[in-house]
Design an enzyme around this catalytic site. Structure first.
Site, PDB file in Angstrom:
ATOM      1  N   LYS A  13       1.696  55.275  21.683  1.00 56.23           N
ATOM      2  CA  LYS A  13       1.151  56.585  22.063  1.00 56.23           C
ATOM      3  C   LYS A  13       0.218  57.129  20.967  1.00 56.23           C
ATOM      4  O   LYS A  13       0.218  56.602  19.842  1.00 56.23           O
ATOM      5  CB  LYS A  13       2.320  57.543  22.320  1.00 56.23           C
ATOM      6  CG  LYS A  13       3.226  57.100  23.475  1.00 56.23           C
ATOM      7  CD  LYS A  13       4.324  58.123  23.724  1.00 56.23           C
ATOM      8  CE  LYS A  13       5.201  57.721  24.892  1.00 56.23           C
ATOM      9  NZ  LYS A  13       6.177  58.782  25.241  1.00 56.23           N
ATOM     10  N   TYR A  53       2.566  58.820  34.995  1.00 56.69           N
ATOM     11  CA  TYR A  53       3.716  59.725  34.877  1.00 56.69           C
ATOM     12  C   TYR A  53       4.025  60.459  36.186  1.00 56.69           C
ATOM     13  O   TYR A  53       4.606  61.545  36.159  1.00 56.69           O
ATOM     14  CB  TYR A  53       3.487  60.726  33.749  1.00 56.69           C
ATOM     15  CG  TYR A  53       3.669  60.128  32.362  1.00 56.69           C
ATOM     16  CD1 TYR A  53       4.869  59.521  31.989  1.00 56.69           C
ATOM     17  CD2 TYR A  53       2.658  60.188  31.409  1.00 56.69           C
ATOM     18  CE1 TYR A  53       5.046  58.976  30.725  1.00 56.69           C
ATOM     19  CE2 TYR A  53       2.825  59.644  30.132  1.00 56.69           C
ATOM     20  CZ  TYR A  53       4.024  59.044  29.802  1.00 56.69           C
ATOM     21  OH  TYR A  53       4.206  58.514  28.552  1.00 56.69           O
ATOM     22  N   ASN A 120       6.857  60.439  20.590  1.00 58.23           N
ATOM     23  CA  ASN A 120       7.917  59.493  20.211  1.00 58.23           C
ATOM     24  C   ASN A 120       7.405  58.045  20.119  1.00 58.23           C
ATOM     25  O   ASN A 120       8.135  57.102  20.393  1.00 58.23           O
ATOM     26  CB  ASN A 120       9.117  59.620  21.155  1.00 58.23           C
ATOM     27  CG  ASN A 120       8.736  59.380  22.605  1.00 58.23           C
ATOM     28  OD1 ASN A 120       7.594  59.034  22.901  1.00 58.23           O
ATOM     29  ND2 ASN A 120       9.693  59.523  23.495  1.00 58.23           N
TER      30      ASN A 120
HETATM   31  P1  IDP Z   1      11.399  57.284  27.937  1.00 53.71           P
HETATM   32  O1  IDP Z   1       9.990  57.234  27.398  1.00 53.71           O
HETATM   33  O2  IDP Z   1      12.407  57.210  26.816  1.00 53.71           O
HETATM   34  O3  IDP Z   1      11.639  56.301  29.043  1.00 53.71           O
HETATM   35  P2  IDP Z   1      11.310  59.367  29.995  1.00 53.71           P
HETATM   36  O4  IDP Z   1      12.488  60.199  30.377  1.00 53.71           O
HETATM   37  O5  IDP Z   1      10.810  58.343  30.960  1.00 53.71           O
HETATM   38  O6  IDP Z   1      11.601  58.733  28.543  1.00 53.71           O
HETATM   39  O7  IDP Z   1      10.137  60.400  29.682  1.00 53.71           O
HETATM   40  C1  IDP Z   1       8.825  59.957  29.511  1.00 53.71           C
HETATM   41  C2  IDP Z   1       8.236  60.630  28.294  1.00 53.71           C
HETATM   42  O8  IDP Z   1       8.163  62.027  28.529  1.00 53.71           O
HETATM   43  C3  IDP Z   1       9.078  60.492  27.020  1.00 53.71           C
HETATM   44  O9  IDP Z   1       8.858  59.301  26.312  1.00 53.71           O
HETATM   45  C4  IDP Z   1       8.606  61.684  26.228  1.00 53.71           C
HETATM   46  O10 IDP Z   1       7.336  61.395  25.641  1.00 53.71           O
HETATM   47  C5  IDP Z   1       8.416  62.724  27.319  1.00 53.71           C
HETATM   48  N1  IDP Z   1       9.625  63.560  27.505  1.00 53.71           N
HETATM   49  C6  IDP Z   1      10.749  63.245  28.167  1.00 53.71           C
HETATM   50  N2  IDP Z   1      11.640  64.259  28.129  1.00 53.71           N
HETATM   51  C7  IDP Z   1      11.035  65.245  27.432  1.00 53.71           C
HETATM   52  C8  IDP Z   1      11.432  66.570  27.062  1.00 53.71           C
HETATM   53  O11 IDP Z   1      12.533  67.043  27.367  1.00 53.71           O
HETATM   54  N3  IDP Z   1      10.544  67.286  26.331  1.00 53.71           N
HETATM   55  C9  IDP Z   1       9.317  66.812  25.975  1.00 53.71           C
HETATM   56  N4  IDP Z   1       8.918  65.556  26.306  1.00 53.71           N
HETATM   57  C10 IDP Z   1       9.756  64.798  27.030  1.00 53.71           C
END
Ligand code: IDP
Length: 142
Positions: A13, A53, A120
């Protein structure tokens, strides 16, 4: 355990790309024994991200996530290997960098940005269906 050669879509990212972590992510992928099927540096469009997304549309973090993901360059990678979808998610660690275990990409390298959990470092597909869908978005000619 089963034998299941798979492909997965990995993104370094914008936060990881800007910090020069693409090489470190690639190193961990190759050290694990996965191979690279495609690699590109690109600045994602909002249209690409809306497709990528789609499942998160309407969630509170959706708009900031698309904003962040379109803010800079990413390294898009298709990896290949036995059970690499589950395997890369194990390498990546938990979504929240603070909760991610040491030894994982997010646990070792992810920083706590307060509310900006979206920063992340990496994305990895979460199922064979998502992988096929996502690979077609980032590498339409593959
Ligand atoms: P993952 O990347 O660990 O599979 P997902 O739940 O698929 O996580 O969410 C996609 C992306 O959305 C995450 O990697 C993160 O960048 C963002 N994200 C998920 N949950 C949150 C949140 O509660 N706050 C802010 N960003 C979030």
């Amino acid at each position: 355990m089963t034998t299941q050669t798979e492909r997965s879509l990995v993104l370094v990212k914008p936060d990881g790309f800007a910090r020069g972590l693409s090489g470190e992510v690639l190193r961990r992928i190759e050290a694990k024994g996965y191979t690279l099927a495609a690699l590109a540096v690109t600045t994602p469009t909002r249209e690409q991200l809306a497709e990528h997304y789609a499942e998160h549309e309407g969630k509170p973090f959706y708009e900031p996530l698309v904003e962040f993901m379109s803010s800079g360059q990413v390294t898009a990678i298709v990896i290949e290997g036995n059970r690499c979808i589950e395997g890369f998610r194990a390498l990546a660690g938990a979504t929240d960098p603070t909760a991610a275990l040491p030894g994982t990409i997010r646990g070792d390298l992810g920083r706590d940005w307060g509310k900006k959990v979206q920063e992340n470092i990496v994305h990895g597909s979460d199922s064979p269906e998502s992988a096929a869908r996502e690979i077609a978005i980032w590498f339409p000619n593959l």
